[in-house]
Design an enzyme around this catalytic site. Structure first.
Site, mmCIF file in Angstrom:
data_model
loop_
_atom_site.group_PDB
_atom_site.id
_atom_site.type_symbol
_atom_site.label_atom_id
_atom_site.label_comp_id
_atom_site.label_asym_id
_atom_site.label_seq_id
_atom_site.Cartn_x
_atom_site.Cartn_y
_atom_site.Cartn_z
ATOM 1 N N THR A 143 0.814 -1.208 0.000
ATOM 2 C CA THR A 143 0.000 0.000 0.000
ATOM 3 C C THR A 143 0.854 1.267 0.000
ATOM 4 O OG1 THR A 143 -1.728 -1.150 1.246
ATOM 5 C CG2 THR A 143 -1.780 1.261 1.289
ATOM 6 N N PHE A 415 -2.663 -8.035 4.082
ATOM 7 C CA PHE A 415 -1.252 -7.693 4.297
ATOM 8 C C PHE A 415 -0.826 -6.399 3.599
ATOM 9 C CE2 PHE A 415 -2.133 -12.170 3.411
ATOM 10 C CZ PHE A 415 -2.183 -12.643 4.710
ATOM 11 N N CYS A 416 -1.758 -5.443 3.541
ATOM 12 C CA CYS A 416 -1.477 -4.148 2.885
ATOM 13 C C CYS A 416 -1.018 -4.351 1.447
ATOM 14 C CB CYS A 416 -0.431 -3.352 3.670
ATOM 15 S SG CYS A 416 -0.972 -2.873 5.312
ATOM 16 N N ASN A 417 -1.581 -5.343 0.783
ATOM 17 C CA ASN A 417 -1.245 -5.607 -0.616
ATOM 18 C C ASN A 417 -2.526 -6.034 -1.337
ATOM 19 O OD1 ASN A 417 -0.257 -6.466 -3.114
ATOM 20 N ND2 ASN A 417 1.612 -7.337 -2.229
#
Length: 850
Positions: A143, A415-417
């Site tokens: 992110t 996972f911020c992806n």
């Protein structure tokens, strides 16, 4: 089928070979990670764990040293500055690069490093006849990388997401043709060295491919392409060789590598790219000059100083040094870490992907692009979702809650992806928006919407992970989620076991390798001269010259001193050889503290009580000190002495120097005498350090020096010292009191190499050169005196003299003595000789302004 019969260490070795670091791993875990008892920690991609020895060493460092604000110039602040600079060197060394190639800019973390690039990149908006910049990023990005578009978009820059397969699928076979009128519009392409979602490692060659216009999207848009390589997920378990990677910006976080400190990261910038960055805000420490009442600001010249606003978190930076020390001590380096952690991930992948419910349905869906065969293409991350016996996804929140009951620590979610999560879970853009309307936001526990997974489970390994961690995790999955009796997909298991992993693909570069410095064609520092020196074998005895009326006013050389170990006592000789760097073995060694910072008498006055003596007959350096036994260090090459050959980069008077560690035995000797951890380092034979401020008459090329402060030689005049002594005595009520300084003590305090007599007081200030015997020298300038001359060389006591008297009679010009450089000889490898009693023939300068 019993679990203990399946998840065995023997089965691990059937799937992967390397394990551990050549010692009892459970014993290390017990000693360094005792807090991990009964915990199975599998979230190393989130943060790895720090060893106890790292924290203890850091604590001891803080209790032994006073670290001041590095923007000040007092002794505690200089210690901080030098220590921070050493850590910068250590970081670059770890990534196999140097200050000539990259700069380390400390930030609060990887995200802050990315934000710095976003705000400083020279974005160009579209204008008539000229397209604007592109911000391109792989969809499999964190992110914090995608968030750059929040800055670039406001400047009218177009954002272009690129799927991983497009980079090569739409590539050209040859670089895009360039011309003199080719666009120089700057574009930025960002991709991860390793996916934090799946652990996939992307080719480091992508950087060069983008920069040269071979790979998509650079092949379709002219301009100057720069590359940001997000290395945060990679560097915890894999070495990154920046000699082989041409990315312009590399952000990292240190807690991913060491577990501590948190809140500290860095941006590694290629120096070529650093010149392009533009900065608006300026904070404390970044200004070369500015005006408060006028819009005038000039930044500091160094890249790190320009971009590190305010005082950096210097204690955290110092903690990084102890992180590197612990990592090297416990593992032996990144190659072993990569082999160990990849083996655990591969074993877990093979076993998990082969587990079946009783009806033959798979127990898990693993999200990956390969079958964990090659550590150069897959990291120590395993991402999956548990499936029930009907093929439905078991929500990640349920898995996480049950894992917590068994004290197993995993990571769940996206996972911020989001990009990778969408691809692997088949979530469309519209479904993401619909899920938000249904109440699901990033990081919450809503794991299923309409029966479809919104995220997954991730396990990741670190250098202290063990086979028992794999065993406990796999047993947990089987016991909690399989429809009994569970089965193994024997056909798949056999195929994966037979697949030969590419063990040899682990990169084998050494982080402590030489950083490509130029080499001496011939090294004379370790060549024992054929001369036999004569010394008193004990304390320095200043040879008393004849009185002026007995000399017939002829200037002669009365004393020769060499200082084998920087800041330690002098070694007086009657005759000595001169090589390319000055007097042979002069300032060839130095003592550094636990952080690799060079120690001087300013901080450690007791260094002056350490007496080095060179014995040419045995080719050895003998070192003595009060209350200590003699210890010996060989003068020659360290390679044949069974030492670790560990290199260290440090600073000497602002210059970067490369040294080689002289071993644990002599390090223990110095540590015992000085009462703190320190080591003896020797200037690396193939490292050339050039004098920074060469005189105008220096001739062709730079002048190489050893670990001296300024120049190859320092000369003082006995008659000038006599005049100073008279001044000092005149300030005392009783010249015979204990405060008086003898001629012998005063000369020792100046720590000169050469002492001459037969001249008028301060006459040497007007010399431009001189000849001693048959050897020619040029004057490089006057010696600006510091508080070192206020330190008694025998006791280490500090006094105001002779600095105060020197300042008084030189009208505030605290200079005394002159620096010399050897005149170039026709044979640059020749060795000449200096002898006490040799005549001095000075040349007068036309100007006294050096």
């Amino acid at each position: 089928m019993e679990l203990q019969e399946i998840f065995t260490f023997q089965s691990f070795h059937e799937i992967w070979g390397p394990y551990g670091y050549g010692y009892d791993l459970p014993e290390m875990i017990k000693k360094e990670f005792s807090r991990m008892k009964d915990i199975t920690y599998l979230d190393h991609a989130g943060t790895t764990l720090f060893p106890e020895s790292q924290i203890k060493a850091f604590y001891q460092d803080l209790t032994r040293n006073v670290y001041g604000n590095p923007h000040s110039h007092n002794l505690s602040s200089r210690l901080t500055h030098d220590t921070v600079e050493h850590v910068r060197y250590r970081i670059l060394e770890h990534f196999n690069t140097s200050l000539e190639e990259h700069t380390v800019i400390f930030t609060s973390g990887c995200t802050a490093a990315l934000k710095l690039v976003a705000e400083s990149f020279p974005w160009s908006s579209a204008c008539t006849g000229e397209p604007g910049s592109l911000f391109c990023y792989l969809t499999d990005n964190h992110t914090s990388v995608v968030g750059i578009r929040g800055v670039s978009g406001q400047l009218g820059v177009t954002s272009l997401p690129v799927s991983p397969h497009e980079v090569e699928a739409r590539a050209r076979h040859s670089p895009r043709a360039t011309s003199a009128i080719d666009s120089q519009t700057p574009h930025l392409f960002c991709y991860p060295a390793q996916s934090n979602f799946s652990g996939r490692k992307y080719p480091l060659s992508y950087a060069r491919g983008i920069q040269t216009g071979c790979l998509y999207p650079a092949c379709e848009r002219p301009g100057r392409w720069l590359v940001l390589l997000d290395a945060a997920a990679l560097v915890g378990c894999t070495g990154l060789d920046l000699r082989e990677n041409t990315a312009d910006f590399i952000p990292i976080s240190f807690y991913k590598m060491f577990g501590f400190p948190t809140g500290l990261g860095a941006l590694l910038v290629r120096n070529e790219a650093a010149a392009l960055l533009r900065k608006g805000y300026f904070g404390g420490g970044t200004a070369g000059a500015y005006l408060a009442g006028e819009d005038y600001f000039v930044p500091k010249s160094s890249v790190s100083s320009r971009f590190e606003d305010g005082t950096i978190s210097f204690l955290d930076v110092i903690a990084v040094h102890h992180g590197f020390e612990a990592l090297q001590k416990l593992t032996g380096g990144m190659v072993r870490i990569q082999q160990h952690t990849f083996g655990l991930a591969r074993y877990t992948y093979v076993m998990l992907s082969s587990l079946l419910h009783s009806n033959g349905q798979p127990l898990a869906h693993v999200y990956c692009d390969n079958e964990f065969q090659d550590p150069s293409s897959q990291g120590a991350i395993l991402n999956f979702n548990v499936l029930d016996s009907h093929g439905g996804v078991v929500g990640y929140s349920q898995v996480d809650k049950l894992a917590s009951l068994f004290n197993i620590h995993v990571r769940t979610g996206c996972f911020c992806n989001t990009g990778a999560c969408q691809v692997f879970l088949g979530i469309s853009n519209q479904e993401v928006k619909d899920n938000l309307e249904a109440g699901h936001v990033c990081g919450d526990s809503i794991d299923l919407v309409d029966g479809r997974a919104t995220g997954s489970v991730r396990v990741s390994f670190g250098y202290m992970s063990t086979f028992e961690d794999c065993q406990k995790f796999l047993s947990f999955i089987v016991n909690c989620f399989t429809d009994k009796p569970f089965r193994m997909d024997e056909e798949r298991l056999a195929r994966l076991k037979l697949a030969v992993p590419f063990v040899g693909s682990v990169e084998q570069f050494s982080p402590s390798a030489s950083n490509g410095q130029l080499e001496h064609k011939t090294d004379h520092r370790d060549k024992a001269p054929s001369l036999i020196s004569s010394t008193n074998g004990g304390e320095i005895m200043i040879h008393t010259p004849k009185r002026p009326e007995e000399r017939n006013n002829t200037a002669i050389l009365t004393n020769i001193f060499i200082y084998p170990i920087k800041s330690c006592a002098a070694f007086e000789v009657r005759e000595w050889s001169v090589g390319p760097l000055g007097l042979l073995h002069d300032r060839t060694w130095m003592v550094v503290n636990e952080n690799g910072v060079c120690l001087s008498q300013k901080r450690e006055p007791t260094l002056g009580q350490i007496q080095p003596r060179i014995c040419l007959a045995s080719n050895a350096l003998h070192i003595t000190a009060p209350g200590m036994n003699v210890i010996t260090v060989q003068l020659g090459d360290l390679k044949g002495q069974n030492l670790s050959q560990r290199t260290c980069q440090s600073k000497v008077c602002g210059d970067r120097v490369q040294t080689v560690d002289c071993g644990d035995e002599v390090a223990s000797w110095f540590s015992e005498f000085l009462g703190k951890p320190c080591r003896l380092m020797k200037q690396k034979p193939d490292f050339i350090r050039n004098m920074k401020k060469a005189p105008e008459n220096a001739g062709d090329g730079p002048t190489a020096v050893s670990l001296v402060n300024e120049a190859q030689f320092l000369l003082i005049s006995r008659t000038s010292v006599e005049m100073l002594q008279e001044r000092i005595s005149g300030r005392l009520e009783d010249p015979s009191s204990a405060q008086a300084i003898s001629m012998q003590q005063l000369i020792a305090r100046f720590r000169a190499n050469l002492v001459v007599t037969g001249t008028n007081p301060l006459e040497e200030d007007d010399w431009s050169g001189l000849t001693i015997g048959n050897s020619g020298f040029r004057v490089a300038g006057r010696c600006g005196r510091c508080q070192m001359i206020g330190i008694d060389q025998e006791s280490g006591a500090r006094t105001q003299e002779p600095l105060k008297s020197l300042s008084d009679f030189r009208q505030g010009k605290v200079t005394f003595g002159i620096y010399l450089l050897q005149q170039p000889m026709a044979n640059s490898s020749a060795i000449t000789t200096l002898s006490v009693g040799s005549p001095i023939d000075p040349e007068l300068s036309r100007s006294d302004d050096y």
